[in-house]
Design an enzyme around this catalytic site. Structure first.
Site: not given
Length: 326
Positions: A152-154, A249
């Protein structure tokens, strides 16, 4: 110097290190003092603490230097939903990286503790459970390594599964590769998207230092997102995004390129597609949450399905927009 200095990375600074950009933005401060700020977690990138002076910046990144330490998610902010000898399912808080960048892996333990990664935090929680169960202090050495099968993105919160054995890792990676794993995200976005399947080829640099779609089918990686509007929130919308592929993203890029910026998305808020989106939503952070996760247990074959509502910050933001729209 004021309590906080904030600036946005322009195209001519893309690829420089955070430290180099800080030096340009705050010319009166020495290299050693800037390094101290980074070591003390007094620098943020897109609202999240940054401790690595070697991190490369991207166009649109918002970098800020603070007089106080930036609060970072800790192991207690992670929730374990399922754990067995082969898998662990967790809810990741926003602001926590899934795993460390290669240049950060040899940091001393004290520095890592300032800003733990998800795999480190989960291992810490597992060790605590084991120590609580039998009181032994050497449980960390006995625990199998956590194996990442997706990320997962930060800045994204939500559900994620990790493997605890090589057999489970291979099986789960196969499920994600064959697109049989179920992944649904909720996003609060600008405007009113229509129900559609967005398919494009994503490249790391579309020409301005940012990831994006290109028309050349021979370039980049194929990315497919199924979008379905859930609720009209006045100037904004709650949408469901089901992933067919899982590129970096991906959801943020696809929605932004359609003119439907995810609220709180600093990275893609600048001119990204034909339409400029000025984010005045006052979102507390990136309004993107991995709400549903499903997969077959890699050993038993049992179909597992998990669903997590918005965490408190996004829930409050959603309710505020909802109240204004009705």
């Amino acid at each position: 110097m004021p309590d906080s200095v904030s600036f946005t990375v322009s195209q001519d600074l893309v690829g420089k290190t955070v430290l180099a950009v800080l030096r340009l933005a705050i010319p009166g401060e020495s290299w050693s003092k800037l390094r101290q700020r980074l070591e003390r977690a007094q620098v943020s990138v897109n609202g999240v603490a940054c401790l690595s002076e070697a991190r490369r910046v991207e166009a649109g990144d918002v970098i800020a230097a603070h007089d106080r330490r930036v609060q970072t998610p800790q192991p207690n902010d992670v929730q374990i939903l399922l754990i067995d000898p082969h898998v662990v399912v967790v809810e990741k808080p926003s602001g926590m990286m899934t795993h460390r960048r290669p240049e950060e892996r040899n940091w001393p333990a004290e520095k890592k503790a300032l800003h733990p990664s998800l795999d480190e935090a989960v291992m810490e929680l597992i060790v605590r459970r084991s120590m609580g169960a039998n009181g032994k202090k050497n449980q960390r050495m006995r625990q199998p390594a956590l194996r990442l099968v997706h990320r997962l993105d930060r800045d994204t919160s939500g559900l994620l599964v990790m493997a605890r054995s090589a057999e489970a890792e291979e099986n789960l990676i196969g499920q994600f590769r064959r697109h049989t794993a179920h992944r649904v995200y909720w996003a609060i976005v600008h405007g009113h998207p229509v129900a559609e399947t967005i398919s494009s080829n994503l490249v790391r640099d579309r020409g301005d230092g940012r990831r994006g779609s290109v028309n050349n089918p021979k370039m980049g990686q194929r990315a497919v997102t199924h979008v379905r509007p859930l609720e009209d929130l006045g100037k904004y919308s709650l949408v469901e995004c089901q992933l067919e592929t899982g590129r970096t993203n991906q959801i943020r890029i696809h929605l932004s390129e359609r003119g439907h910026l995810v609220c709180g998305d600093v990275k893609y808020s600048q001119p990204f597609a034909a339409k400029q989106v000025d984010d005045r939503s006052k979102a507390p952070r990136l309004a993107l949450h991995a709400a549903e996760l499903g997969f077959a247990h890699p050993l038993t074959g049992e179909e597992l399905r998990f669903r997590m509502p918005f965490p408190h910050d996004l829930s409050a933001f959603y309710e505020k927009l909802r109240a204004k729209s009705h």
